[in-house]
Design a protein around this motif. Structure first.
Motif, mmCIF file in Angstrom:
data_model
loop_
_atom_site.group_PDB
_atom_site.id
_atom_site.type_symbol
_atom_site.label_atom_id
_atom_site.label_comp_id
_atom_site.label_asym_id
_atom_site.label_seq_id
_atom_site.Cartn_x
_atom_site.Cartn_y
_atom_site.Cartn_z
ATOM 1 N N GLY A 263 0.826 -1.208 0.000
ATOM 2 C CA GLY A 263 0.000 0.000 0.000
ATOM 3 C C GLY A 263 0.856 1.252 0.000
ATOM 4 O O GLY A 263 0.572 2.228 -0.707
ATOM 5 N N TYR A 264 1.918 1.228 0.770
ATOM 6 C CA TYR A 264 2.820 2.378 0.856
ATOM 7 C C TYR A 264 3.526 2.596 -0.487
ATOM 8 O O TYR A 264 3.552 3.705 -1.026
ATOM 9 C CB TYR A 264 3.848 2.109 1.966
ATOM 10 C CG TYR A 264 4.679 3.310 2.350
ATOM 11 C CD1 TYR A 264 4.374 4.042 3.498
ATOM 12 C CD2 TYR A 264 5.769 3.718 1.588
ATOM 13 C CE1 TYR A 264 5.129 5.143 3.872
ATOM 14 C CE2 TYR A 264 6.528 4.816 1.943
ATOM 15 C CZ TYR A 264 6.212 5.522 3.092
ATOM 16 O OH TYR A 264 6.964 6.611 3.456
ATOM 17 N N HIS A 265 4.052 1.489 -1.016
ATOM 18 C CA HIS A 265 4.842 1.547 -2.254
ATOM 19 C C HIS A 265 4.009 2.062 -3.430
ATOM 20 O O HIS A 265 4.521 2.746 -4.306
ATOM 21 C CB HIS A 265 5.376 0.144 -2.555
ATOM 22 C CG HIS A 265 6.270 0.051 -3.742
ATOM 23 N ND1 HIS A 265 7.587 0.463 -3.737
ATOM 24 C CD2 HIS A 265 6.039 -0.410 -4.997
ATOM 25 C CE1 HIS A 265 8.127 0.253 -4.925
ATOM 26 N NE2 HIS A 265 7.207 -0.271 -5.715
ATOM 27 N N THR A 271 12.679 1.923 -2.313
ATOM 28 C CA THR A 271 13.798 1.282 -3.009
ATOM 29 C C THR A 271 14.095 -0.070 -2.371
ATOM 30 O O THR A 271 13.679 -0.339 -1.235
ATOM 31 C CB THR A 271 15.066 2.141 -2.900
ATOM 32 O OG1 THR A 271 15.425 2.211 -1.508
ATOM 33 C CG2 THR A 271 14.856 3.537 -3.442
ATOM 34 N N GLU A 272 14.872 -0.899 -3.077
ATOM 35 C CA GLU A 272 15.268 -2.198 -2.534
ATOM 36 C C GLU A 272 16.027 -1.993 -1.222
ATOM 37 O O GLU A 272 15.869 -2.746 -0.275
ATOM 38 C CB GLU A 272 16.180 -2.951 -3.521
ATOM 39 C CG GLU A 272 15.451 -3.584 -4.692
ATOM 40 C CD GLU A 272 15.408 -2.707 -5.925
ATOM 41 O OE1 GLU A 272 15.723 -1.498 -5.831
ATOM 42 O OE2 GLU A 272 15.056 -3.245 -6.999
ATOM 43 N N GLY A 276 15.197 -3.433 2.581
ATOM 44 C CA GLY A 276 16.158 -4.231 3.345
ATOM 45 C C GLY A 276 16.289 -3.738 4.783
ATOM 46 O O GLY A 276 16.699 -4.492 5.677
ATOM 47 N N LEU A 277 15.966 -2.471 5.005
ATOM 48 C CA LEU A 277 16.104 -1.910 6.358
ATOM 49 C C LEU A 277 14.853 -2.141 7.206
ATOM 50 O O LEU A 277 14.888 -2.032 8.435
ATOM 51 C CB LEU A 277 16.337 -0.390 6.254
ATOM 52 C CG LEU A 277 17.685 0.046 5.675
ATOM 53 C CD1 LEU A 277 17.653 1.538 5.333
ATOM 54 C CD2 LEU A 277 18.803 -0.239 6.676
ATOM 55 N N LEU A 278 13.749 -2.461 6.542
ATOM 56 C CA LEU A 278 12.462 -2.419 7.241
ATOM 57 C C LEU A 278 12.364 -3.400 8.418
ATOM 58 O O LEU A 278 11.980 -3.010 9.526
ATOM 59 C CB LEU A 278 11.324 -2.690 6.246
ATOM 60 C CG LEU A 278 9.928 -2.495 6.821
ATOM 61 C CD1 LEU A 278 9.707 -1.056 7.242
ATOM 62 C CD2 LEU A 278 8.865 -2.917 5.827
ATOM 63 N N THR A 338 13.010 -6.307 -8.096
ATOM 64 C CA THR A 338 13.752 -7.564 -8.235
ATOM 65 C C THR A 338 13.799 -8.243 -6.875
ATOM 66 O O THR A 338 14.053 -7.602 -5.861
ATOM 67 C CB THR A 338 15.198 -7.316 -8.704
ATOM 68 O OG1 THR A 338 15.766 -6.342 -7.850
ATOM 69 C CG2 THR A 338 15.253 -6.872 -10.133
ATOM 70 N N VAL A 339 13.558 -9.537 -6.868
ATOM 71 C CA VAL A 339 13.362 -10.237 -5.598
ATOM 72 C C VAL A 339 14.656 -10.288 -4.779
ATOM 73 O O VAL A 339 14.631 -10.186 -3.559
ATOM 74 C CB VAL A 339 12.730 -11.623 -5.849
ATOM 75 C CG1 VAL A 339 13.666 -12.531 -6.634
ATOM 76 C CG2 VAL A 339 12.321 -12.289 -4.560
ATOM 77 N N VAL A 340 15.776 -10.480 -5.484
ATOM 78 C CA VAL A 340 17.096 -10.374 -4.839
ATOM 79 C C VAL A 340 17.992 -9.631 -5.823
ATOM 80 O O VAL A 340 17.706 -9.592 -7.025
ATOM 81 C CB VAL A 340 17.716 -11.759 -4.517
ATOM 82 C CG1 VAL A 340 16.991 -12.430 -3.359
ATOM 83 C CG2 VAL A 340 17.732 -12.671 -5.732
#
Ligand SMILES: Cc1ncc(COP(=O)(O)O)c(C=O)c1O
Length: 1009
Positions: A263-265, A271-272, A276-278, A338-340
């Protein structure tokens, strides 16, 4: 109490004197400040905020400025407005009732209740919270204020202040959890510091988000309040704080998190790196929260609330969670990123080189047939909860040609029911979430077939997983693209001899034969094939890749384990399964069928397979069927299948010819009936049997008139509708016919005479007298009385004992005959009785059977006395082409035999008693349950409002929420406020427990809405 009232009076006077608002005040919770809800007589609402003594004016100024900024930048955001005082000021310094100075300001009141107290916490609602927060972030982008830069404990950028206070946590393991969270945080600190900073809300906790929407209405975010903790920080901190509260006590925290982030995105793309920080930030926020409240508890040892409020956070931090790499991958996939890292490059590489990879089996697979093991197209396994080894070894043999010599391919992304081991289930019940969707391509080929490496690789894993229905031999290879990005391939169901030859780290050259297909004895028990899967990362799954995914988790798994077709030099489309889309079927239905063919549920279910008291949708999601009485002995009963198939192999004809199956069926039915009922008529449905009953009654009595209880249902034909008030009196119905007289249903809960009246049965029966008199006066006479023995559509009602015999006596005295419609109640469902009329002590002249007697095959039966049959025989020939077909008679007999052989009547008695007891317990705890009634597995739960009136809206809500939890039940009654529970008679203790626990939790949501 008095002090509180004095304070309220004081602030009410302040509001009046300085803002010109006369209102009733009530105190709201608040950590330090005083907050009052103020309601004016004309319904206007305000919040009066009296800040803690000593609060600096800059803090209030920051909030007022930010609210104005939000309002100007995005007027659609659900934030309050500041209300100016009469002198034009937005904030005043005033004395409280104790004489202390406080800054006081007033906001408009937003509608709704706080998210913490709102239920259900659906993915749609959580997505909207994400979108609202993102809208705020976007609108605050260029907001500046000196107070944003202050230092305080709730700034996540400086959350590592807790490191020095960890020792305040007495429990060692909890202290360890916090220490690990702090270590993760510090390892990410430099990355966090590099993120751009801006003004953020910084406190979107579950009490600062308001939600509207009652019961079945959609939940809508109606407010984001309390800007008191605003600061300048990376926006991901804002999202992490909201996320920390959204996951707490959520039954599916990872899905809740993904919904929030998506929803936010959608509003403010992330960004990726931010994603990663979330997860670490979310955990850090909860760590700050528990450390802070532990410190506060030390200062206020008597305030137990401080400790209790920590519990959800401790529960969450203490529970095992998915690997953080998978959490991040899921969030990236949900956002369409991208997933990774490098995933896009690997996919491009595979696409570019497809055609050049060494053939896996040493031969070109193009043109090999595809075989579907899908829920829709396959019936493997017969029992979707149990795949016996004998079936596994044969799976898909219909595709493998003579002697299994032919080769075939199994689909990627195909939902299958063949994965039955408990490891594939994700909850405590058979109907819990289940992993069904295949993430690989299968190549079925003879055992011993060599496998060649499609490209050079290095052995990562080589193991023998010898458990039943596991992989047997399995190898994982690691590969690199030309540009150095790693990816992995998995080969399952191998001959475990590879374990003796290969070691981790071995290099395998492109095209080298490195292993071979195992036999069923070696490969986990399956028909020989390779499960060939691709993964773009193994972080978080290492050697234990899920080969099958939950259909509701495909965004992650199809991104992490994409279609491996390019590596097989095949087109992705060829091997990717496309289940029939539910929406296409819905559109077809709307195009081709009438509008009054109703569909259950706001979000209808498409059901493709069944077994006993469970059904499966197109993705293999299991549902507990607690509603359908037609599959009396259970869905897909093997004995019914066998009887039907056997008869169809022979012949299927009608009653114009002799067949022993016809008399066998009649004898079986009559063995269950009282002796005076001797003659059977076979038809195709309950409707047809009732229609025929009318003819018999008229033929025998020479009269036309019928007496029947109100709200009854007997079928869909013209005659049957005339005796079905449920239909003829419905909106748009044909209305009453002159020859039908209605009597009040003998409902001793809501009707004229209640359970406490010992004469209640007789009083209801006496209502028949005026009906008889009317029919006689009108010249129609009395042909008979027809009733569902226990009225079902009328609300699952059990008439008081003795009601029917008293009615029958009156009807017979008037020359009529008595018809018992046992379509709903017959054949053992009631547990204590095979038929409902036995409970009443009544002896009907005609009994009508339908629905369950065919277990889904169209079948209706009328049973009557010889005298009535003889009267009817005076008329024209009776013939029903399909009624009493050889096939129908075989199936009907088998149903009745199964009820006996499997003890299903006794099961109905026991499970029904458990369910009724459990429901009565729920009734003692949930005000919405007005009445629990029933017998065996014929049960009604009447839902009421606080004033006792019929709560149709609660009933609709509960029915749909039960479906969300994968339980099918119905609703009934003149006001549609009665839950109808009527499962196949196979239901077991687990099913009963699931119904009770789920209903309990759904009814608990009502107090929140
Ligand atoms: C009590 C009763 N009688 C008759 C019928 C009609 O049966 P059918 O729909 O098989 O014609 C029904 C169907 O719901 C029923 O509940």
């Amino acid at each position: 109490m008095t002090a509180i009232r004095l304070a309220e009076d004081h602030w009410a006077a302040v509001l009046h004197d300085h803002w010109g608002i006369r209102a009733e005040l009530s105190r709201l919770d608040g950590e330090y400040d005083l907050n009052y809800r103020a309601l004016t007589p004309d319904g206007q609402g305000y919040i009066l905020k009296a800040m803690r003594p000593g609060c600096v004016s800059e803090l209030v100024d920051m909030q007022i400025a930010a609210l104005a900024h939000l309002q100007n930048t995005d007027p659609g955001l659900p934030v309050p407005r500041t209300v100016a005082a009469s002198n034009g000021e937005l904030c005043l310094s005033l004395q409280d009732d104790t004489g202390e100075d406080r800054l006081v300001w007033v906001q408009t009141l937003l509608p709704g209740r706080c998210y913490a107290k709102s239920a259900p916490k659906s993915a749609e609602l959580i997505r909207e919270i994400g979108a609202t927060l993102a809208g705020t972030t976007r609108a605050l982008k260029d907001f500046v204020h000196p107070s944003l830069e202050r230092r305080f404990k709730w700034d996540l950028m400086t959350a590592d202040w807790i490191t020095d206070d960890i020792t305040c946590i007495a429990d060692d393991s909890r202290q360890q959890v916090i220490a690990e969270i702090c270590a993760d945080f510090s390892s990410l600190k430099s990355q966090l510091d590099a993120q751009p900073r801006q003004a953020i809300h910084n406190d979107a906790n579950d009490y600062n988000i308001l939600v509207t929407g009652e019961l079945s209405e959609p939940r809508v975010v109606s407010g984001l309040i309390d800007l008191g903790d605003m600061c300048a920080a990376p926006r991901i901190c804002d999202l992490a704080i909201a996320a920390a509260y959204v996951v707490l006590d959520h039954p599916q925290p990872q899905r809740a998190l993904a919904a929030l982030v998506s929803g936010y995105h959608a509003v403010t793309p992330l960004t990726e790196e931010e994603l990663g920080l979330l997860w670490p930030l979310l955990r850090m926020r909860l760590a700050v929260s528990v450390v802070n409240s532990t410190l506060e508890a030390k200062e206020n040892p008597d305030d137990h609330y401080v400790t209790i409020s920590q519990e959800p956070a401790w529960r969450f931090l203490g529970q095992p969670s998915e690997h953080p790499a998978l959490i991040t991958a899921r969030l990236r996939a949900t956002c369409g990123l991208t997933v990774v890292d490098g995933a896009d490059r690997v996919l491009a590489y595979l696409e570019t080189h497809s055609g050049d990879f060494f053939p896996l089996m040493g031969r070109d697979l193009t043109g090999f047939p595809m075989g579907s093991l899908s829920v829709e197209e396959s019936t493997w396994p017969q029992n979707p909860f149990d795949m016996p080894l004998a079936e596994a070894a044969e799976v898909g043999h219909e595709f493998s040609g003579a002697n299994g010599a032919n080769w075939w391919l199994g689909y990627y992304r195909e939902p299958r029911l063949i994965y039955t081991a408990p490891a594939f289930r994700k909850g405590e019940y058979l109907a819990s979430d289940r992993r069904t969707v295949h993430l690989a391509v299968d190549v079925f080929a003879p055992a011993g077939q060599s496998l060649h490496a499609p490209l050079a690789g290095e052995v990562q894993v080589v193991e023998d997983r010898a458990n039943h229905l596991d992989y047997g031999g399995v190898v994982i290879l690691k590969h690199h693209t030309d540009s150095g990005d790693a990816f992995y391939t998995l080969y399952g169901h191998l001959d475990p001899e590879c374990c003796t030859r290969l070691s981790v780290g071995d290099k395998i050259a492109k095209g080298a034969p490195f292993c071979q297909l195992g036999t069923a004895d070696q490969n986990g028990g399956w028909a020989p094939h390779v499960h060939f899967q691709l993964a773009l990362s193994t972080e978080g799954i290492e050697a234990d890749w899920p080969g099958v995914a939950d259909p509701d988790d495909l965004a992650l798994w199809t991104a992490l384990c994409p279609n491996p077709a390019p590596l097989l030099n095949l087109s992705a489309a060829q091997v990717s399964y496309q289940p029939t889309d539910k929406s296409t079927v819905l559109a077809g239905r709307r195009a081709h069928f009438g509008g009054n063919l109703s569909l259950t549920y706001r979000d209808p279910v498409m059901l493709l397979r069944g077994w006993k008291h469970h059904l499966f949708d197109e993705w293999g999601r299991p549902y507990l069927d607690a509603y359908n009485n037609v599959p009396h002995v259970g869905h897909a009963h093997p004995r019914i299948q066998a009887a039907a198939a056997d008869q169809l192999k022979r012949m299927n004809s009608n009653t114009r010819y002799l067949h022993p199956a016809q008399t066998a069926f009649a004898e079986k039915i009559l063995s269950k009936m009282p002796d005076h009922l001797e003659v059977c008529f076979f038809v195709n449905s309950g409707t047809e049997a009732n229609e025929l009953a009318l003819r018999l009654a008229r033929a025998h009595t020479g009269a036309k008139g019928m007496v029947t209880p109100d709200h009854g249902y007997h079928g869909n034909t013209t005659g049957a509708i005339d005796i079905s008030a449920y239909k003829f009196n419905a909106k748009g119905g044909v209305g009453p016919s002159g020859w039908v007289e209605l009597v009040e249903v003998a409902d001793d809960y809501r009707g004229t005479y209640g359970r406490d009246d010992p004469q209640c049965a007789q009083k209801y029966a006496d209502l028949v007298d005026p009906a008889i008199a009317k029919l006689q006066a009108s010249g129609h006479g009395v042909a008979g009385f027809i009733a569902e023995t226990f009225p079902s559509v009328g609300g699952q009602i059990i008439p008081p004992k003795g009601y029917l015999p008293a009615v029958y006596e009156k009807i017979r005295a008037a020359g009529g005959i008595c018809i018992a419609d046992e379509v709903q109640t017959g054949l053992g469902r009631l547990g204590d009785y095979y038929f409902g009329f036995e409970h009443q002590g009544a002896a009907p002249d005609i009994v009508v059977l339908g629905k369950p007697i065919g277990n889904g095959h169209p079948l209706g039966v009328l049973v009557t006395t010889r005298a009535i049959a003889d009267s009817f025989a005076q008329g024209p020939e009776f013939f029903s082409t399909f009624g009493g077909s050889t096939l129908s008679c075989r199936i009907g007999t088998e149903v009745l035999n199964i009820v006996d052989d499997e003890g299903l009547q006794e099961n109905a008695r026991q499970r029904g008693a458990d369910l009724l007891n459990g429901l009565r317990d729920l009734q003692s705890r949930h005000q919405a349950i007005g009445d629990v009634r029933g017998m065996g597995l014929f049960i009604g739960v009447e839902l009421i409002r606080t004033d006792g009136s019929e709560a149709s809206e609660i009933c609709a809500y509960v029915k749909n929420r039960m479906r969300d939890h994968r339980i099918l039940i119905g609703s009934e009654g003149p006001k549609d406020n009665i839950l109808k529970i009527r499962p196949p008679l196979t239901i077991d203790a687990e099913g009963i427990e699931m119904i009770l626990k789920t209903l309990d939790s759904i009814l608990s949501e009502l107090s929140d809405s």
